[in-house]
Enzyme design. Structure first.
Site, short mmCIF file in Angstrom:
data_model
loop_
_atom_site.label_atom_id
_atom_site.label_comp_id
_atom_site.label_asym_id
_atom_site.label_seq_id
_atom_site.Cartn_x
_atom_site.Cartn_y
_atom_site.Cartn_z
N GLN A 121 0.82 -1.21 0.00
CA GLN A 121 0.00 0.00 0.00
C GLN A 121 0.85 1.26 0.00
O GLN A 121 1.67 1.45 0.90
CB GLN A 121 -0.90 0.00 1.24
CG GLN A 121 -1.91 1.13 1.22
CD GLN A 121 -2.68 1.21 2.53
OE1 GLN A 121 -2.12 1.54 3.58
NE2 GLN A 121 -3.95 0.91 2.48
N GLY A 122 0.67 2.11 -0.99
CA GLY A 122 1.40 3.38 -1.06
C GLY A 122 0.46 4.55 -0.82
O GLY A 122 0.09 5.25 -1.76
N GLU A 239 -11.16 -2.04 6.18
CA GLU A 239 -10.13 -2.30 7.18
C GLU A 239 -10.71 -2.24 8.59
O GLU A 239 -10.27 -2.94 9.48
CB GLU A 239 -9.01 -1.27 7.04
CG GLU A 239 -7.90 -1.47 8.02
CD GLU A 239 -6.77 -0.49 7.81
OE1 GLU A 239 -5.64 -0.84 8.11
OE2 GLU A 239 -7.02 0.63 7.33
#
Lengths: 377, 335
Positions: A121-122, A239
């Site tokens: 994840q960026g 999430e």
């Protein structure tokens, strides 16, 4: 109010238990935390086993209750957690499934489910943490490519990832939430440099990712240009849904181990210590019930995790830290020995009130979005 | 899984809230504060008619035939409304003490070393001989302290003590032992040891439900005040320091809610003990934070905040305080 499970849910649980009992003894030994290629192979191998048994998509297409049962049973059986598959299964995958074109779904989802590709994840940047919308990694359109320059931080599994879900700024002039775009970037593209970051626990858990004129095809964009912020919200709500189910089960096991150790060490006669562990048991019992409550809410609302996620995360991250403070009390002087159990867990528990939205940000979310208090700053 | 209120349960909760708003609104609350120790018998009978006390009695015994989850919802509303009176003791006496179920008989109960509402009660469970009135910290809960030293002769006083059991009838001015303690009846009464005697799980759960009502209400009061009160040209709820107090109020209340409701479903003593610990914390700390959000107003007699805090303190002492619950859970962990 009903805490019982439907017959088909109990049947799912029974079949899963049977399968876990059968396959877990065949798993290879767990690789060391420093062995990135080993960890990648191990985590992908586990995902492949899940795929072959028909459990690969449980995070995506199963009902919230079945997801709860899956996470509860796999943790109780001591099965591996998602590990390197975390971003693919719980972040990027659901985003692509919800917002991608049919072609994008066919290209990226099967390799995630089959345990063939790792995603990272960026999102966060050195100057964009809690204030993610202020991110500055720039993407300039050049023909059929975006040319990306900037840096990302706190990127787990970057060393072994095939793909990166990347948030970039495509319109610096637009209001900050409206100039962001979501891209799938191949990690082997020219101009990508990964530098490992050691955590305070000593492990190389994260990395910084530097991007220097990296060319990413426009075809890798999910959602419209400048619509990346909305696309991302799909991911973040995922999430905060059932992400911590397995951990609550694990914390309750640790608590029982702490009680056993305290007894073996002859310290069960100390009322203060005993009651401290008793109160922590109340805490984790409540967190388990709160999970079931949130899952029932999600079930009723068609699978969308509700605001209960922020309430849960605030309470849980604090409780987890309290658990390992109690562990230090049980350990006594051994709490300073890194080779003792729970000592590394105590260190890593420090990230819980920071990662995925600090407790301060979560409280602001609760105050403004759930309680309806006026927006501050 | 369907761990949420059924339509019937939601309707029950709404009905009780409406009844209490109508029969015990703010004016009645403040009138009760101004007349400490007086129990409104008309209201008490109305509660009886509404099934408040007979809720869990089987229908064949003239009860409503509902279960613990419904009782929890009703007691949560009572806690929310700061409804005064020995609600718990009378509810638990329904079916045992004649007239308790209908609201005709007001029943008090000795709880460790304390008795709530002794003077207003028609019957008392347990041995209240030698009980001495306290100047109660809570204007809505008169309290007696049971101080009889072991072996001292019981002095008949106040309401008539009745032994438990369906055939129970008032037996005259002799105190009978509380249930669960099997000592021969006679003039010598032994007050139960507040630590040794395990409290009745149903009493613990319904106390937790009342605390949950307080926890939810003080969160609402804090948020209402934070929205309305202006300082520095904006609502104080726009300041993060205040926002975060309010967020913590909600987190504690909602965590306690999950624990209390689940314990009502499982009726497991360990789940109940956990629910009580969480609900006590949510009520007491919640009321304190609510008071803090109210600033100077929170320190006044006129604001209702102190009534919630004081009642939460009274309930938190029931069953000898929090030690029992923590010990019970510790024992379950080690077992």
């Amino acid at each position: 109010m009903d805490l019982s499970y439907a017959p088909e849910e109990e049947e799912f649980r029974a079949r899963l238990r049977e399968w876990l009992a059968e396959v877990l003894p065949t798993l290879p030994g767990k690789p060391s935390p420093d062995d990135w290629p080993g960890r990648r192979a191990y985590d992908l191998g586990w995902q492949r086993m899940l795929y072959d048994a028909g459990y690969a998509g449980v995070h995506w297409d199963a009902s919230p209750t079945l997801r709860l049962i899956f996470l509860e049973e796999t943790e109780k059986a001591g099965a591996p957690y998602v590990g390197a598959n975390f971003v693919g299964l719980l972040h990027a995958g659901p985003t692509i499934a919800a917002e991608g074109t049919p072609g994008q779904r066919a290209r990226w989802l099967p390799p995630i489910l089959r345990g063939e590709q790792v995603w990272c994840q960026g999102f966060s940047e050195p100057d964009a943490g809690s204030d993610l919308a202020s991110l500055r990694t720039r993407a300039r359109r050049d023909g059929d490519d975006y040319v990306v320059t900037g840096s990302k931080i706190w990127t787990s599994h970057a060393e072994v990832a095939d793909w990166c879900e990347l948030l970039v700024r495509t319109d610096p002039a637009a209001p900050r939430h409206r100039g962001i775009t979501w891209l799938a970037m191949p990690m082997d593209a020219e101009g990508v440099t990964v530098r490992p970051l050691r955590t305070l626990a000593g492990s190389p858990e994260f990395a910084e990712v530097f991007l220097d004129e990296v060319r990413v095809p426009v075809a890798n964009r999910v959602g419209e240009e400048n619509d990346g912020w909305r696309v991302t919200q799909v991911t973040l709500s995922f999430e905060r849904g059932t992400a911590f189910v397995g951990e609550v089960v694990a914390c309750r096991r640790v608590l029982r181990e702490l009680a056993r150790t305290a007894r073996e060490d002859g310290r069960w006669g100390e009322p203060e210590l005993r009651r401290r562990l008793g109160r922590l048991d109340a805490e984790f019992r409540a967190l388990w019930r709160l999970t079931q409550w949130n899952v029932s809410e999600a079930e009723a609302s068609g699978g969308v995790p509700g605001a209960g996620g922020s309430v849960f995360k605030l309470r849980y991250s604090h409780a987890r830290q309290e658990l390992y403070e109690a562990a230090a009390e049980v350990l006594g002087p051994d709490c300073l020995d890194l080779d003792r159990p729970w000592v590394l867990d105590r260190l890593s528990s420090l990230s819980y009130t920071i990662a995925a939205g600090t407790s301060q940000i979560q409280r602001t979310i609760v105050a403004e979005r759930i309680l309806g208090l006026p927006r501050g700053r | 899984m369907r761990f949420r209120l059924t339509d019937d349960q939601a309707a029950l909760r709404a009905g009780v809230r409406e009844l209490l708003e109508r029969r015990f609104g703010r004016q009645a609350l403040r009138a009760a504060v101004d007349a400490p120790g007086r129990l409104d018998r008309v209201l008490w009978r109305a509660l009886g008619e509404a099934g408040f006390f007979a809720l869990r009695l089987p229908e064949r015994d003239g009860g409503v035939g509902l279960g613990l989850p419904e009782a929890v919802l009703v007691f949560e509303e009572a806690g929310r409304a700061l409804l005064p009176g020995p609600l718990l003791a009378t509810h638990l006496a329904a079916g045992t003490v004649p007239g308790a179920a209908s609201g005709e008989t007001v029943v008090a109960a000795v709880d460790g070393e304390l008795v709530e509402w002794l003077d207003a009660a028609d019957a008392v469970r347990g041995d209240a001989s030698g009980a001495v009135a306290l100047r109660s910290v809570d204007p809505l809960t008169p309290l007696h302290r049971v101080t009889a030293p072991p072996g001292a002769a019981a002095v008949p006083r106040g309401p008539i003590a009745v032994p438990p059991g369906p055939e129970a009838v008032p037996t005259g001015p002799v105190a009978a032992p509380p249930d669960a303690v099997s000592v021969p009846s006679g003039p010598v009464a032994v007050p139960p040891d507040p630590v040794a005697a395990p409290p009745d799980p149903v009493a613990v759960l319904l106390t937790a439900a009342e605390q949950l009502g307080t926890a939810g209400r003080v969160c609402e009061l804090a948020v209402e005040h934070a929205r309305a009160r202006q300082q520095f040209g904006r609502p104080i709820g726009a300041f993060q320091a205040v926002q975060h107090l309010c967020a913590d109020l909600l987190v504690r209340a909602e965590t306690a809610r999950a624990a209390v409701y689940a314990a009502a479903v499982t009726a497991d003593p360990a789940d109940i003990a956990a629910a009580r610990l969480l609900a006590d914390e949510a009520a007491v700390q919640g009321a304190r934070d609510c008071l803090q959000v109210h600033g100077g107003m929170g320190f006044t007699w006129e604001a209702d905040v102190h009534l919630h805090l004081k009642r939460a303190w009274v309930r938190a002492r029931r069953g000898g305080g929090s030690a029992h619950g923590a010990e019970l859970l510790a024992a379950a962990l080690a077992g």
